[in-house]
Design a protein around this motif. Structure first.
Motif, PDB file in Angstrom:
ATOM      1  N   PRO A  17      36.496 143.293  80.480  1.00 40.24           N
ATOM      2  CA  PRO A  17      35.163 143.304  81.094  1.00 40.24           C
ATOM      3  C   PRO A  17      34.578 141.906  81.259  1.00 40.24           C
ATOM      4  CG  PRO A  17      35.315 144.946  79.354  1.00 40.24           C
ATOM      5  CD  PRO A  17      36.571 144.125  79.284  1.00 40.24           C
TER       6      PRO A  17
ATOM      7  N   ILE B 246      39.489 149.958  83.560  1.00 36.60           N
ATOM      8  CA  ILE B 246      38.373 149.341  82.846  1.00 36.60           C
ATOM      9  C   ILE B 246      37.795 150.294  81.805  1.00 36.60           C
ATOM     10  CG2 ILE B 246      36.523 150.004  84.465  1.00 36.60           C
ATOM     11  CD1 ILE B 246      35.510 147.004  84.004  1.00 36.60           C
TER      12      ILE B 246
ATOM     13  N   HIS C  78      34.631 151.514  79.926  1.00 38.79           N
ATOM     14  CA  HIS C  78      33.182 151.461  80.086  1.00 38.79           C
ATOM     15  C   HIS C  78      32.474 151.676  78.764  1.00 38.79           C
ATOM     16  CE1 HIS C  78      32.794 151.014  84.373  1.00 38.79           C
ATOM     17  NE2 HIS C  78      33.813 151.840  84.516  1.00 38.79           N
TER      18      HIS C  78
END
Ligand code: MN
Length: 217
Positions: A104, A207, A209
């Motif tokens: 991130p 990704i 989250h």
């Protein structure tokens, strides 16, 4: 006086594992009971292509329970006449070798990672001694890089630089490609997922989250 260094200390300090999907790295060096009769395990070798603030190749060799790591900006060359700068960085946990995906934004090394090459490596002689002395000769048995290479540490003005500079050089053998150093790098896909950096960057699944807000800074 030798300071006691925690294994993977710098690696862990730089990351917030509640935000990044990179492996946290368990304790290193603790002896675990062997499940089966110990067979000499092959040492991992891999290169991750990492699109962070600038694109670079992360060259990693398993040694002593961790991945010894170098950032090679221009990537490895298969021409023995080329010398590619390889900046030694902090040790990474062994599990890092199977990481590809998205780190991130705001996290250390934020950006996209693919596994560009993997396999194993065979040191010539005592690798721990070689690392200490600044000269490591070895054979790579990867999918893309094969044959003999060496790493040579450059003299530094600082006595113990945190990130010493090395040169990564292909040795002359049947896998060398004189005059065509970037031959191995024409294929910029992952050897695991087949994805390019751009495809990986668009992949939503890659990704992690966080619902817990912005823990990055
Ligand atoms: Mn990197």
């Amino acid at each position: 006086m030798a300071a006691v260094r925690k294994p993977l200390g710098e690696y862990k300090r730089k990351r917030n594992f509640s935000v990044t999907a990179e492996p946290a790295g368990g304790p290193v060096g603790k002896s675990r009971p062997a499940k089966k009769a110990a067979r000499p395990r092959r040492l991992k070798y891999l290169i991750q292509l990492h699109d962070a603030s600038r694109l670079h190749f992360d060259f990693r060799l398993e040694l002593d329970g961790v991945l010894k790591s170098w950032a090679v900006t221009r990537g490895p060359s298969v021409d023995p006449a080329d010398r590619r700068l390889a900046v030694e960085v902090e040790d990474h946990p062994l599990e890092y070798g199977s990481f590809e995906g998205i780190i991130p934004k705001g996290q250390y090394g934020g950006g996209t990672v693919i596994i560009w090459d993997k396999g194993h490596w065979i040191p010539e002689g005592d690798a721990i001694e070689g690392l200490r002395k600044g000269k490591l000769d070895f054979e790579l048995r990867g999918k893309r890089l094969k044959g003999a290479f060496h790493l040579i540490r450059l003299p530094d003005r600082e006595k113990k630089p945190r990130h010493p500079n090395w040169l990564l050089i292909k040795s002359r053998d049947e896998h060398a490609r004189p005059g065509d150093g970037d031959a191995a790098m024409r294929d910029a896909t992952s050897v695991v997922s087949g994805k390019t950096i751009a495809q990986m960057a668009k992949s939503k699944a890659a990704i992690w989250h966080s619902n817990r807000g912005h823990a990055g800074s």
